[in-house]
Design an enzyme around this catalytic site. Structure first.
Site, PDB file in Angstrom:
ATOM      1  N   GLU A   1      16.162   8.937  14.302  1.00 60.13           N
ATOM      2  CA  GLU A   1      15.299   9.051  15.436  1.00 60.13           C
ATOM      3  C   GLU A   1      15.275   8.054  16.277  1.00 60.13           C
ATOM      4  OE1 GLU A   1      11.764   9.456  17.527  1.00 60.13           O
ATOM      5  OE2 GLU A   1      12.365  10.768  16.076  1.00 60.13           O
TER       6      GLU A   1
ATOM      7  N   CYS B   1       7.328   6.325  16.861  1.00 58.18           N
ATOM      8  CA  CYS B   1       8.216   7.062  16.462  1.00 58.18           C
ATOM      9  C   CYS B   1       7.007   8.384  15.868  1.00 58.18           C
ATOM     10  CB  CYS B   1       9.006   6.079  14.917  1.00 58.18           C
ATOM     11  SG  CYS B   1       9.563   7.724  13.840  1.00 58.18           S
TER      12      CYS B   1
ATOM     13  N   CYS C   1       8.114   7.807  10.963  1.00 60.98           N
ATOM     14  CA  CYS C   1       7.480   7.551  10.621  1.00 60.98           C
ATOM     15  C   CYS C   1       6.212   7.074  10.731  1.00 60.98           C
ATOM     16  CB  CYS C   1       8.159   6.149   9.996  1.00 60.98           C
ATOM     17  SG  CYS C   1       9.235   5.625  11.714  1.00 60.98           S
TER      18      CYS C   1
ATOM     19  N   HIS D   1       2.752   3.209  11.258  1.00 63.00           N
ATOM     20  CA  HIS D   1       2.582   1.967  12.391  1.00 63.00           C
ATOM     21  C   HIS D   1       0.810   2.345  12.313  1.00 63.00           C
ATOM     22  CE1 HIS D   1       6.671   1.241  13.662  1.00 63.00           C
ATOM     23  NE2 HIS D   1       7.311   2.445  13.285  1.00 63.00           N
TER      24      HIS D   1
ATOM     25  N   ARG E   1      11.192   3.643   5.592  1.00 61.34           N
ATOM     26  CA  ARG E   1      12.422   2.705   5.988  1.00 61.34           C
ATOM     27  C   ARG E   1      12.733   1.441   5.095  1.00 61.34           C
ATOM     28  NH1 ARG E   1      11.798   7.287  10.094  1.00 61.34           N
ATOM     29  NH2 ARG E   1      13.011   8.187  10.052  1.00 61.34           N
TER      30      ARG E   1
ATOM     31  N   SER F   1      14.055  -0.882  10.347  1.00 65.29           N
ATOM     32  CA  SER F   1      15.146  -0.626  11.279  1.00 65.29           C
ATOM     33  C   SER F   1      15.911  -2.111  12.472  1.00 65.29           C
ATOM     34  CB  SER F   1      15.788   0.353  12.265  1.00 65.29           C
ATOM     35  OG  SER F   1      15.294   1.486  11.931  1.00 65.29           O
TER      36      SER F   1
ATOM     37  N   CYS G   1      15.802   4.001  12.326  1.00 65.40           N
ATOM     38  CA  CYS G   1      14.536   4.779  13.573  1.00 65.40           C
ATOM     39  C   CYS G   1      14.811   4.082  14.588  1.00 65.40           C
ATOM     40  CB  CYS G   1      13.175   4.584  13.177  1.00 65.40           C
ATOM     41  SG  CYS G   1      11.918   5.416  14.036  1.00 65.40           S
TER      42      CYS G   1
ATOM     43  N   CYS H   1      23.790  14.162  22.448  1.00 69.90           N
ATOM     44  CA  CYS H   1      24.526  13.153  21.519  1.00 69.90           C
ATOM     45  C   CYS H   1      25.971  13.384  20.660  1.00 69.90           C
ATOM     46  CB  CYS H   1      23.352  14.299  19.949  1.00 69.90           C
ATOM     47  SG  CYS H   1      21.477  14.006  19.939  1.00 69.90           S
TER      48      CYS H   1
END
Length: 566
Positions: A32, A79, A82, A86, A478, A501, A545, A548
Site C-alpha cells: 500500500e 490506508c 489496514c 487507524h 502490521r 511501517s 504500508c 509499478c
C-alpha cells in the site's frame, strides 16, 4: 494445525551473483503506497541500503483545528487495507484524553472487528502480497496433479482432488497461451530464477490456494462489516464506545459466526499447512533478514479497555533477541528523529511535541531521503509487527502463541533462533493469524453471553475538556500503532501518527543508525540484479504500508532497465 505433516525438504544453498553496483526497486509493488528501496551490491551481496517512502499526505497538518471526534474519519483513510486500526487508534486516543470508561460490550465489539481484520489482513498478505516471492506459478504447469493431490492430502485434513488441481493447472495454462497473464505478468519467476526452490507440485497447490483465497478474503471482510458497518473504513467506533446496536441481534451473531467459521477453517486447513510446506523448502532463509533484533509490541485485545497490561496479546520490549527478559512498554520512551527525512530541522521529539513541517530536497539526496520519520524506543530502532508481537507473547507464555510457535518450529525442524529472520517473520504472521482465529470465538461467546443476560449497553456519555492530551495504542496486523492528540479549546492542537511501517521502513536516525528494514537487507544475497526477488522477499515480509516499476541501474553503462513486477 495438527494435520500438517510437511515432508522434509532439502536445505538449499542460497544462490548469488558476482554483480557489484546499485539496485533500485522503485516503487516496490504489492504494498500500500509508494516505497523505494535502494541498495548497493558487492559481489552479489547487499552492503548498503536506503529505504525511502515516496508518499507525503500530511494528515497531521490536515487535522489541526478540527473536532477531536473527527480524527478517526481522516486517519483511517491513510490506508485502504489496514483501515479499522487507524479508526480504533484515533478513537482510543480521544477516549484516553477525555477519561471515559467504555462499556464492556463496546470493548468486545471493538476486539471482534480487530480479530476479523487480522484474519483478513494476514490471509491477503500471505497469498496475494507475499506468495509470489516464493511460489513459481509458471512451474506449476509442469506438476503432476495426482502427485500434488497426494501431497496436499498429506499436509491438510481438507480433501483435495487431482481433478481440482488439474482444473487450476488448465486455467493457468490458458493464461500463458493467451499471452495475457494478468496478475502474473512480468513476475520474477518467469523465464526461470535460481532463487525459487519449490517442486512443481507444491507450486501447483499454492497457486490453487492463491486463487481460492481471492474469494475467501471477501468473507473475512464481510465479517468485519457486520459489526463495523462497512469495509473498508468502518463507521461504528465513537468516543465512549460503539454505535452498532443492530449487531446485538441474534441474526447478526449468526451471520458473523457463519462467515467466521469458514474463514477459520481456511486458516487452519489451508493457510497453515501451506506455510509449513513452503517454508520447508526455504530453510536457508532462516539465516537471512534478521535486522536489528530489537522488538516492540503494545499488544491488544484488552480485558480492560485502555489498560495495556490486560491485553491478551501481551505488550513488551525485547532487546537483542533475548527472549529471557521482556521489558514493560513505556510510551514516554518513544521519539521520532527527522535528521534523514524530508522535514525541516534536525530535532528528535516525543510524539506529543511532534512537528510535521515538510521540506523536500531531492530524490538523489543521500542525507535526507524519505518522507518517513525515524521512530525510536529508548533511542533504539525497533522492529514491530507479527514477529515482534509473536515473540513477546511467546516469551510471556501466552498459551495460544506458545503452542503455535512450538508446533511450527517442530514441523520445520528448526531452532527458535530461526525466528529472527525473513522466514521467521513470515511464519510468525501465520502463527498470529491462527492464534487470533481461536481468540475470536472467545470474544464472540463473551459478547453473546452479555446480551443474553440483558446487557446491551454500548456507549458511555462524556464531556469534551478545554485542554487535554491522550494516546491510543493498537497492536495492528502490521504492528505497533499509536495516535497522539493534544486538545486545546476543544479542538485538535496537535496530532501525530506513529505507524508500524514508519517503525520498520523508516530511514536512519539522528545517530545515523539504520532502520529495521535497512538492517534486515544488509548481507542479503542477490542472484539476479535485474530481478532482485531476494530484496523483495524481506521487504514484503514486513508488509509495508506506504503502489509499478523496477529500475535497475547498471554501474558500468548507466543504463536503466524498467519493467513491471507483480
Amino acid at each position: 494445525m495438527s494435520g500438517c505433516k510437511a515432508k522434509a525438504a532439502p536445505v538449499m544453498a542460497t544462490p548469488k551473483s558476482n554483480y557489484t553496483g546499485p539496485v533500485v526497486v522503485d516503487p516496490v509493488t504489492r504494498i500500500e503506497g509508494h516505497l523505494r528501496i535502494e541498495v548497493q551490491v558487492e559481489n552479489g551481496v547487499v552492503k548498503d541500503v536506503r529505504s525511502s517512502s515516496q508518499l507525503f499526505r500530511g494528515l497531521e497538518i490536515i487535522l489541526k483545528g478540527r473536532d477531536p471526534r473527527d480524527a478517526q474519519h481522516f486517519t483511517q483513510r491513510s490506508c485502504g487495507v489496514c483501515t479499522y486500526v487507524h479508526a480504533l487508534a484515533s478513537t482510543r486516543c480521544v477516549d484516553n484524553a477525555v477519561k471515559v470508561k467504555i462499556p464492556d460490550n463496546a470493548r468486545l465489539m471493538r476486539n471482534l472487528v480487530l480479530a476479523a481484520q487480522y484474519m483478513h489482513d494476514h490471509i491477503v498478505h500471505f497469498y496475494h502480497l507475499h506468495a509470489l516471492d516464493w511460489v513459481n506459478v509458471a512451474n506449476a504447469l509442469k506438476a503432476d496433479p495426482v502427485k500434488a493431490a497426494k501431497i496436499a492430502n498429506s499436509i491438510s485434513p481438507r480433501p483435495t482432488t487431482a481433478e481440482g488441481l488439474k482444473a487450476v493447472q488448465d486455467k493457468v495454462g490458458a493464461l500463458v497461451k493467451s499471452g495475457q497473464l494478468g496478475i502474473f505478468t512480468n513476475a520474477y519467476f518467469l523465464g526461470g530464477h535460481d532463487a525459487y526452490y519449490l517442486p512443481a507440485e507444491v507450486d501447483l497447490i499454492a497457486t490453487a490456494h492463491y486463487l481460492e483465497a481471492l474469494h475467501l478474503q471477501v468473507k473475512a471482510a464481510r465479517a468485519m462489516a457486520i459489526y463495523g458497518a462497512k469495509n473498508p473504513h468502518t463507521q461504528f467506533t465513537v468516543v465512549g464506545g460503539v454505535t452498532n446496536y443492530e449487531g446485538l441481534k441474534p441474526e447478526r451473531f449468526a451471520e458473523f459466526a457463519a462467515l467466521y467459521k469458514e474463514v477459520k477453517a481456511f486458516i487452519e486447513q489451508v493457510y497453515i499447512p501451506d506455510l509449513i510446506a513452503v517454508a520447508g523448502y526455504y530453510k536457508d532463509w532462516a539465516g537471512i533478514g534478521a535486522g536489528c533484533k530489537n522488538y516492540l509490541s503494545c499488544g491488544d485485545f484488552p480485558d480492560v479497555e485502555g489498560n495495556l497490561d490486560s491485553n491478551w496479546m501481551a505488550p513488551g520490549v525485547i532487546y537483542g533477541a533475548d527472549l529471557t527478559k521482556i521489558d514493560k512498554m513505556d510510551g514516554t520512551k518513544i521519539t521520532e528523529a527527522i535528521k534523514h527525512s524530508w522535514y525541516k530541522g534536525n530535532q528528535t521529539l516525543h510524539p506529543y511535541k511532534g512537528i510535521t513541517d515538510p521540506q523536500y530536497t531531492s530524490l538523489n539526496d543521500k542525507e535526507r531521503y524519505s518522507w518517513m520519520k525515524a521512530p525510536r524506543y529508548d533511542g533504539k530502532p525497533m522492529e514491530v509487527g507479527p514477529l515482534a508481537q509473536v515473540l513477546v507473547a511467546y516469551a510471556k507464555g501466552v498459551p495460544e502463541f506458545k503452542a503455535g510457535v512450538d508446533l511450527v518450529l517442530s514441523k520445520l525442524g528448526v531452532p527458535a533462533s530461526a525466528l529472527f529472520s525473513t522466514l521467521g517473520r513470515t511464519a510468525a504472521r501465520g502463527v498470529e493469524c491462527f492464534a487470533i482465529a481461536q481468540k475470536a470465538q472467545v470474544i464472540l461467546d463473551q459478547l453473546m453471553a452479555n446480551v443474553k443476560k440483558g446487557d446491551t449497553k454500548l456507549y458511555t456519555d462524556w464531556k469534551m475538556p478545554k485542554e487535554a492530551e491522550g494516546v491510543g495504542f493498537v497492536g495492528a496486523p502490521r504492528g505497533h500503532l499509536s495516535h497522539w492528540i493534544k486538545i486545546k479549546k476543544g479542538k485538535i492542537e496537535n496530532f501525530q501518527l506513529v505507524v508500524p511501517s514508519t517503525w520498520n521502513l523508516g530511514p536512519r536516525d539522528d545517530k545515523d543508525v539504520m532502520g529495521p528494514v535497512e538492517q534486515a537487507l544488509m548481507g542479503t544475497p542477490v542472484a539476479d540484479p535485474k530481478r532482485p526477488v531476494e530484496i523483495i522477499r524481506t521487504v514484503h515480509a514486513f508488509d509495508p504500508c506506504i503502489a509499478c516499476g523496477v529500475h535497475v541501474i547498471d554501474a558500468k553503462t548507466g543504463e536503466v532497465s524498467k519493467f513491471r513486477v507483480l
